[in-house]
Design a protein around this motif. Structure first.
Motif, PDB file in Angstrom:
ATOM      1  N   PRO A  28      95.113  84.122  53.782  1.00 13.95           N
ATOM      2  CA  PRO A  28      96.261  83.227  53.628  1.00 13.95           C
ATOM      3  C   PRO A  28      96.857  83.226  52.292  1.00 13.95           C
ATOM      4  CG  PRO A  28      94.821  81.919  54.612  1.00 13.95           C
ATOM      5  CD  PRO A  28      94.081  83.074  54.143  1.00 13.95           C
ATOM      6  N   PHE A  29      98.071  83.003  52.141  1.00 12.78           N
ATOM      7  CA  PHE A  29      98.880  82.664  50.980  1.00 12.78           C
ATOM      8  C   PHE A  29      99.474  81.383  50.914  1.00 12.78           C
ATOM      9  CE2 PHE A  29      98.263  87.446  50.894  1.00 12.78           C
ATOM     10  CZ  PHE A  29      97.521  87.614  49.711  1.00 12.78           C
ATOM     11  N   ASN A  30      99.669  80.648  49.900  1.00  7.26           N
ATOM     12  CA  ASN A  30     100.588  79.362  50.090  1.00  7.26           C
ATOM     13  C   ASN A  30     101.983  79.610  50.053  1.00  7.26           C
ATOM     14  OD1 ASN A  30     100.719  79.832  47.446  1.00  7.26           O
ATOM     15  ND2 ASN A  30      99.665  78.035  46.450  1.00  7.26           N
ATOM     16  N   THR A  31     102.364  80.832  50.004  1.00  8.46           N
ATOM     17  CA  THR A  31     103.695  81.193  50.104  1.00  8.46           C
ATOM     18  C   THR A  31     104.151  82.225  50.950  1.00  8.46           C
ATOM     19  OG1 THR A  31     103.744  82.559  48.256  1.00  8.46           O
ATOM     20  CG2 THR A  31     104.371  80.480  47.626  1.00  8.46           C
ATOM     21  N   ASP A  32     105.238  82.417  51.329  1.00  7.30           N
ATOM     22  CA  ASP A  32     105.617  83.760  52.325  1.00  7.30           C
ATOM     23  C   ASP A  32     105.403  84.767  51.274  1.00  7.30           C
ATOM     24  OD1 ASP A  32     106.354  81.890  54.379  1.00  7.30           O
ATOM     25  OD2 ASP A  32     108.469  82.110  53.946  1.00  7.30           O
ATOM     26  N   LYS A  33     105.276  85.879  51.794  1.00  8.88           N
ATOM     27  CA  LYS A  33     105.122  87.209  51.103  1.00  8.88           C
ATOM     28  C   LYS A  33     105.678  88.645  51.867  1.00  8.88           C
ATOM     29  CE  LYS A  33     101.013  89.412  48.835  1.00  8.88           C
ATOM     30  NZ  LYS A  33     101.444  88.873  47.407  1.00  8.88           N
ATOM     31  N   THR A  34     106.432  89.389  51.111  1.00  6.15           N
ATOM     32  CA  THR A  34     106.615  90.525  51.333  1.00  6.15           C
ATOM     33  C   THR A  34     105.273  91.510  51.512  1.00  6.15           C
ATOM     34  OG1 THR A  34     108.990  90.289  50.650  1.00  6.15           O
ATOM     35  CG2 THR A  34     108.337  92.616  51.065  1.00  6.15           C
ATOM     36  N   VAL A 120     108.640  94.036  55.727  1.00  7.31           N
ATOM     37  CA  VAL A 120     107.889  93.302  56.733  1.00  7.31           C
ATOM     38  C   VAL A 120     107.331  92.134  55.860  1.00  7.31           C
ATOM     39  CG1 VAL A 120     105.714  92.953  57.996  1.00  7.31           C
ATOM     40  CG2 VAL A 120     107.058  95.167  58.129  1.00  7.31           C
ATOM     41  N   HIS A 121     107.631  90.874  56.484  1.00 10.22           N
ATOM     42  CA  HIS A 121     107.312  89.653  55.720  1.00 10.22           C
ATOM     43  C   HIS A 121     106.124  88.967  56.548  1.00 10.22           C
ATOM     44  CE1 HIS A 121     108.911  86.115  53.696  1.00 10.22           C
ATOM     45  NE2 HIS A 121     108.482  85.392  54.843  1.00 10.22           N
ATOM     46  N   MET A 122     105.224  88.457  55.639  1.00  7.88           N
ATOM     47  CA  MET A 122     104.107  87.768  56.428  1.00  7.88           C
ATOM     48  C   MET A 122     104.474  86.312  55.592  1.00  7.88           C
ATOM     49  SD  MET A 122     100.091  88.292  55.869  1.00  7.88           S
ATOM     50  CE  MET A 122      99.907  87.621  54.059  1.00  7.88           C
ATOM     51  N   ALA A 123     104.295  85.414  56.932  1.00  7.68           N
ATOM     52  CA  ALA A 123     104.524  83.966  56.740  1.00  7.68           C
ATOM     53  C   ALA A 123     103.575  83.417  55.827  1.00  7.68           C
ATOM     54  CB  ALA A 123     104.708  83.385  58.213  1.00  7.68           C
ATOM     55  N   LYS A 124     103.623  82.123  55.176  1.00  7.20           N
ATOM     56  CA  LYS A 124     102.519  81.469  54.467  1.00  7.20           C
ATOM     57  C   LYS A 124     101.552  81.004  55.555  1.00  7.20           C
ATOM     58  CE  LYS A 124     104.020  76.733  54.107  1.00  7.20           C
ATOM     59  NZ  LYS A 124     104.227  75.592  53.299  1.00  7.20           N
ATOM     60  N   ASP A 125     100.455  80.816  54.858  1.00  3.15           N
ATOM     61  CA  ASP A 125      99.353  80.278  55.711  1.00  3.15           C
ATOM     62  C   ASP A 125      98.796  81.443  56.713  1.00  3.15           C
ATOM     63  OD1 ASP A 125      99.101  78.063  53.939  1.00  3.15           O
ATOM     64  OD2 ASP A 125     100.425  77.225  55.133  1.00  3.15           O
ATOM     65  N   THR A 126      99.163  82.667  56.701  1.00  2.00           N
ATOM     66  CA  THR A 126      98.961  83.566  57.578  1.00  2.00           C
ATOM     67  C   THR A 126      98.091  84.649  57.035  1.00  2.00           C
ATOM     68  OG1 THR A 126     100.898  84.810  57.665  1.00  2.00           O
ATOM     69  CG2 THR A 126     100.684  82.860  59.111  1.00  2.00           C
TER      70      THR A 126
END
Length: 145
Positions: A28-34, A120-126
């Motif tokens: 997981p990342f601490n921010t949303d990510k493309t 496609v966007h991945m939500a933070k902490d996922t």
């Protein structure tokens, strides 16, 4: 409308498939990510960028998009198909201590204008699995308008 070229109508060919290849567990990342699906399988019409993860519609039309993911079950997963910053469809899974792995995906048919962006966007902490061609993003033009 189909474009005119040398006195006859033609339908532009637009289709892509790409996989997320970043060496294994991604996030997981601490921010949303493309997500940047960096390994191209096909990119007819060069509308998908494997440097940015963004599809830019080369012509107005009806398009079909799909994404699939694989992830370990001990962490959350949440992917969202977006059009110009708007959430269209998503797929998610909650973490459990007894779940070894998860798979998910979703799809949508979208009417796009030339220049519209889909990604496609991945939500933070996922997280997702980014190896072995198990997480993918694809799309194609059904019909120009």
């Amino acid at each position: 409308m189909a474009n005119q070229q040398r006195g006859f109508c033609y339908t532009p060919h637009v289709a892509f498939s790409a996989t997320l290849e970043h060496g294994g567990a991604y996030g997981p990342f601490n921010t949303d990510k493309t997500l940047v699906f960096n390994k191209l399988i096909t990119n007819i019409g060069d509308a998908y960028s494997n440097a940015t993860g963004i599809f830019v519609a080369p012509v107005a039309g009806i398009y079909y998009f799909t994404f699939f993911y694989h992830a370990g079950g001990k962490s959350k997963s949440r992917l969202i198909l977006c059009k110009d910053g708007e959430s269209i469809v998503m797929s998610s899974d909650h973490s459990t201590s007894t779940d070894g792995a998860d798979n998910g995906g979703n799809a949508a048919v979208l009417q796009l204008k030339e220049g519209d962006q889909v990604y496609v966007h991945m939500a933070k902490d996922t997280h997702v699995w980014a190896a072995e061609t198990q997480t993918s993003f694809s799309g194609f033009l059904i019909s120009p308008m």
